[in-house]
Motif scaffolding. Sequence first.
Motif, PDB file in Angstrom:
ATOM      1  N   MET A 110       0.846  -1.178   0.000  1.00 38.30           N
ATOM      2  CA  MET A 110       0.000   0.000   0.000  1.00 38.30           C
ATOM      3  C   MET A 110       0.889   1.238   0.000  1.00 38.30           C
ATOM      4  SD  MET A 110      -2.979   1.199   2.685  1.00 38.30           S
ATOM      5  CE  MET A 110      -3.968  -0.217   2.271  1.00 38.30           C
ATOM      6  N   GLY A 111       0.492   2.273  -0.773  1.00 37.50           N
ATOM      7  CA  GLY A 111       1.275   3.494  -0.824  1.00 37.50           C
ATOM      8  C   GLY A 111       1.169   4.289   0.459  1.00 37.50           C
ATOM      9  N   VAL A 112       2.034   5.267   0.558  1.00 35.07           N
ATOM     10  CA  VAL A 112       2.083   6.099   1.740  1.00 35.07           C
ATOM     11  C   VAL A 112       1.084   7.236   1.600  1.00 35.07           C
ATOM     12  CG1 VAL A 112       3.528   7.631   3.107  1.00 35.07           C
ATOM     13  CG2 VAL A 112       4.487   5.529   2.161  1.00 35.07           C
ATOM     14  N   CYS A 113       0.351   7.516   2.632  1.00 34.88           N
ATOM     15  CA  CYS A 113      -0.542   8.666   2.672  1.00 34.88           C
ATOM     16  C   CYS A 113      -0.009   9.582   3.755  1.00 34.88           C
ATOM     17  CB  CYS A 113      -1.976   8.238   2.975  1.00 34.88           C
ATOM     18  SG  CYS A 113      -3.171   9.569   2.756  1.00 34.88           S
ATOM     19  N   LYS A 114       0.403  10.793   3.380  1.00 38.17           N
ATOM     20  CA  LYS A 114       1.087  11.642   4.344  1.00 38.17           C
ATOM     21  C   LYS A 114       0.435  13.009   4.440  1.00 38.17           C
ATOM     22  CE  LYS A 114       4.493  12.752   0.756  1.00 38.17           C
ATOM     23  NZ  LYS A 114       5.925  12.757   0.410  1.00 38.17           N
ATOM     24  N   THR A 115       0.460  13.559   5.628  1.00 41.24           N
ATOM     25  CA  THR A 115      -0.063  14.886   5.868  1.00 41.24           C
ATOM     26  C   THR A 115       1.029  15.908   5.591  1.00 41.24           C
ATOM     27  OG1 THR A 115      -1.578  14.070   7.541  1.00 41.24           O
ATOM     28  CG2 THR A 115      -1.100  16.417   7.565  1.00 41.24           C
ATOM     29  N   LEU A 116       0.696  16.939   4.786  1.00 43.14           N
ATOM     30  CA  LEU A 116       1.682  17.942   4.431  1.00 43.14           C
ATOM     31  C   LEU A 116       1.547  19.210   5.263  1.00 43.14           C
ATOM     32  CD1 LEU A 116       1.608  17.615   0.546  1.00 43.14           C
ATOM     33  CD2 LEU A 116       3.058  16.436   2.183  1.00 43.14           C
ATOM     34  N   THR A 117       0.394  19.488   5.766  1.00 47.06           N
ATOM     35  CA  THR A 117       0.171  20.658   6.602  1.00 47.06           C
ATOM     36  C   THR A 117      -1.122  20.434   7.359  1.00 47.06           C
ATOM     37  OG1 THR A 117      -0.014  23.066   6.657  1.00 47.06           O
ATOM     38  CG2 THR A 117      -1.074  21.955   4.817  1.00 47.06           C
ATOM     39  N   SER A 118      -1.514  21.380   8.182  1.00 45.75           N
ATOM     40  CA  SER A 118      -2.764  21.205   8.910  1.00 45.75           C
ATOM     41  C   SER A 118      -3.488  22.526   9.033  1.00 45.75           C
ATOM     42  CB  SER A 118      -2.497  20.643  10.312  1.00 45.75           C
ATOM     43  OG  SER A 118      -1.689  21.521  11.054  1.00 45.75           O
ATOM     44  N   ASP A 119      -4.793  22.477   8.941  1.00 45.82           N
ATOM     45  CA  ASP A 119      -5.642  23.641   9.136  1.00 45.82           C
ATOM     46  C   ASP A 119      -7.068  23.157   9.232  1.00 45.82           C
ATOM     47  OD1 ASP A 119      -6.601  26.315   9.239  1.00 45.82           O
ATOM     48  OD2 ASP A 119      -4.773  26.961   8.252  1.00 45.82           O
ATOM     49  N   THR A 120      -8.018  23.893   8.653  1.00 44.95           N
ATOM     50  CA  THR A 120      -9.406  23.592   8.912  1.00 44.95           C
ATOM     51  C   THR A 120     -10.031  22.602   7.931  1.00 44.95           C
ATOM     52  OG1 THR A 120     -10.004  25.584   7.684  1.00 44.95           O
ATOM     53  CG2 THR A 120      -9.816  25.771  10.070  1.00 44.95           C
ATOM     54  N   ARG A 121      -9.867  22.827   6.625  1.00 42.84           N
ATOM     55  CA  ARG A 121     -10.456  21.919   5.648  1.00 42.84           C
ATOM     56  C   ARG A 121      -9.445  20.854   5.232  1.00 42.84           C
ATOM     57  NH1 ARG A 121     -13.407  25.321   1.043  1.00 42.84           N
ATOM     58  NH2 ARG A 121     -11.554  26.644   1.203  1.00 42.84           N
ATOM     59  N   ARG A 122      -9.965  19.721   4.723  1.00 41.90           N
ATOM     60  CA  ARG A 122      -9.096  18.600   4.366  1.00 41.90           C
ATOM     61  C   ARG A 122      -9.154  18.326   2.875  1.00 41.90           C
ATOM     62  NH1 ARG A 122      -9.987  13.709   8.575  1.00 41.90           N
ATOM     63  NH2 ARG A 122      -8.310  12.882   7.251  1.00 41.90           N
ATOM     64  N   ALA A 123      -7.984  18.288   2.244  1.00 49.82           N
ATOM     65  CA  ALA A 123      -7.875  17.910   0.838  1.00 49.82           C
ATOM     66  C   ALA A 123      -7.062  16.625   0.735  1.00 49.82           C
ATOM     67  CB  ALA A 123      -7.212  19.017   0.027  1.00 49.82           C
ATOM     68  N   LEU A 124      -7.465  15.762  -0.147  1.00 50.80           N
ATOM     69  CA  LEU A 124      -6.766  14.512  -0.407  1.00 50.80           C
ATOM     70  C   LEU A 124      -6.378  14.486  -1.881  1.00 50.80           C
ATOM     71  CD1 LEU A 124      -5.873  11.594   0.314  1.00 50.80           C
ATOM     72  CD2 LEU A 124      -8.227  10.876  -0.212  1.00 50.80           C
ATOM     73  N   VAL A 125      -5.075  14.444  -2.162  1.00 52.06           N
ATOM     74  CA  VAL A 125      -4.578  14.387  -3.536  1.00 52.06           C
ATOM     75  C   VAL A 125      -4.239  12.929  -3.850  1.00 52.06           C
ATOM     76  CG1 VAL A 125      -2.841  15.224  -5.159  1.00 52.06           C
ATOM     77  CG2 VAL A 125      -3.630  16.719  -3.291  1.00 52.06           C
ATOM     78  N   VAL A 126      -4.967  12.348  -4.784  1.00 53.37           N
ATOM     79  CA  VAL A 126      -4.770  10.960  -5.175  1.00 53.37           C
ATOM     80  C   VAL A 126      -4.080  10.967  -6.533  1.00 53.37           C
ATOM     81  CG1 VAL A 126      -5.875   8.739  -5.593  1.00 53.37           C
ATOM     82  CG2 VAL A 126      -6.840  10.312  -3.893  1.00 53.37           C
ATOM     83  N   ARG A 127      -2.854  10.456  -6.602  1.00 52.03           N
ATOM     84  CA  ARG A 127      -2.062  10.642  -7.813  1.00 52.03           C
ATOM     85  C   ARG A 127      -1.291   9.377  -8.174  1.00 52.03           C
ATOM     86  NH1 ARG A 127       1.861  15.083  -4.894  1.00 52.03           N
ATOM     87  NH2 ARG A 127       3.127  13.635  -3.675  1.00 52.03           N
ATOM     88  N   GLY A 128      -1.164   9.151  -9.469  1.00 55.42           N
ATOM     89  CA  GLY A 128      -0.458   7.966  -9.934  1.00 55.42           C
ATOM     90  C   GLY A 128      -0.844   7.646 -11.355  1.00 55.42           C
ATOM     91  N   GLY A 129      -0.763   6.370 -11.716  1.00 55.17           N
ATOM     92  CA  GLY A 129      -1.070   5.967 -13.073  1.00 55.17           C
ATOM     93  C   GLY A 129       0.078   6.261 -14.014  1.00 55.17           C
ATOM     94  N   TRP A 130      -0.247   6.611 -15.256  1.00 53.77           N
ATOM     95  CA  TRP A 130       0.749   6.831 -16.297  1.00 53.77           C
ATOM     96  C   TRP A 130       1.674   7.992 -15.943  1.00 53.77           C
ATOM     97  CZ3 TRP A 130       0.724  10.533 -20.687  1.00 53.77           C
ATOM     98  CH2 TRP A 130       1.719  10.230 -21.634  1.00 53.77           C
ATOM     99  N   ASP A 131       2.988   7.729 -15.964  1.00 51.91           N
ATOM    100  CA  ASP A 131       3.960   8.735 -15.555  1.00 51.91           C
ATOM    101  C   ASP A 131       4.077   9.903 -16.523  1.00 51.91           C
ATOM    102  OD1 ASP A 131       4.628   7.407 -13.231  1.00 51.91           O
ATOM    103  OD2 ASP A 131       6.324   6.331 -14.119  1.00 51.91           O
ATOM    104  N   GLY A 132       3.625   9.714 -17.767  1.00 54.36           N
ATOM    105  CA  GLY A 132       3.759  10.775 -18.754  1.00 54.36           C
ATOM    106  C   GLY A 132       3.052  12.056 -18.394  1.00 54.36           C
ATOM    107  N   HIS A 133       2.051  11.978 -17.519  1.00 55.75           N
ATOM    108  CA  HIS A 133       1.357  13.187 -17.078  1.00 55.75           C
ATOM    109  C   HIS A 133       1.953  13.779 -15.802  1.00 55.75           C
ATOM    110  CE1 HIS A 133      -2.524  12.336 -19.568  1.00 55.75           C
ATOM    111  NE2 HIS A 133      -1.672  13.117 -20.222  1.00 55.75           N
ATOM    112  N   GLN A 134       3.073  13.223 -15.364  1.00 59.21           N
ATOM    113  CA  GLN A 134       3.820  13.758 -14.222  1.00 59.21           C
ATOM    114  C   GLN A 134       2.891  14.068 -13.029  1.00 59.21           C
ATOM    115  OE1 GLN A 134       7.056  16.561 -15.384  1.00 59.21           O
ATOM    116  NE2 GLN A 134       6.144  16.407 -17.438  1.00 59.21           N
TER     117      GLN A 134
END
Length: 224
Positions: free
Chosen positions: A1-25
Amino acid sequence: MGVCKTLTSDTRRALVVRGGWDGHQPVTISDTFVPYLKKHGFTVETSEDLAVYEDTERLTATDLVVQCWTMGTITREQRDNLAAAVRAGTGLAGWHGGIVDSFHDHGYHLLTGGKFVMHPPGFHDHTYQLSPDHADHPVIAGLGDFAIHSEQYWVLTDPHIDVLATTTFPVDDLHDRPAVIPAVWTRTWGAGRVFVSTVGHKPDDFKVPQVRAITERGLLWASR
């Protein structure tokens, strides 16, 4: 399973789900939006594993899912959990292949309101026209039409979307008249909002001021 990490903290929560074909960086480009989300008061997490869509509690607690995952396979459970979270109020947003060239199975594109079909070979100059009918929409208000040198997506779309920008394909060997194709749109899904832009194949696409502004505004618009 990939790592899910917190980058900062505040009031609202965003989840960035990224991967798949590397050509789209997916990592490089999605990382450029993290400071913007932080500036607007989000706790930002990233996941490079679609198993995050199996965590219904996390999805329910998330205000915005930013998806940047080209192609790949989603399970029915993962699709259903994501769709249920959006229906309950979680926002969903993304650009280019990371949202409309994802998961061509289990009816995923009913949620996004559009599906990638093709693009002409390579990069070429083309333009985007903002919809005068939605000129006051917060995603495009005050902006103008723009040109870009990149991929141009031909997509099939759901009639239940609000089209904010289009791009026009010229007459060619297969089409005897120009085709106006949706390029930026929003929609609702139950209590949730969905934002899609088909622009953004490469990092320098986002150096075009309108592309950057539309994408940033779209993230905020989609969020709960």
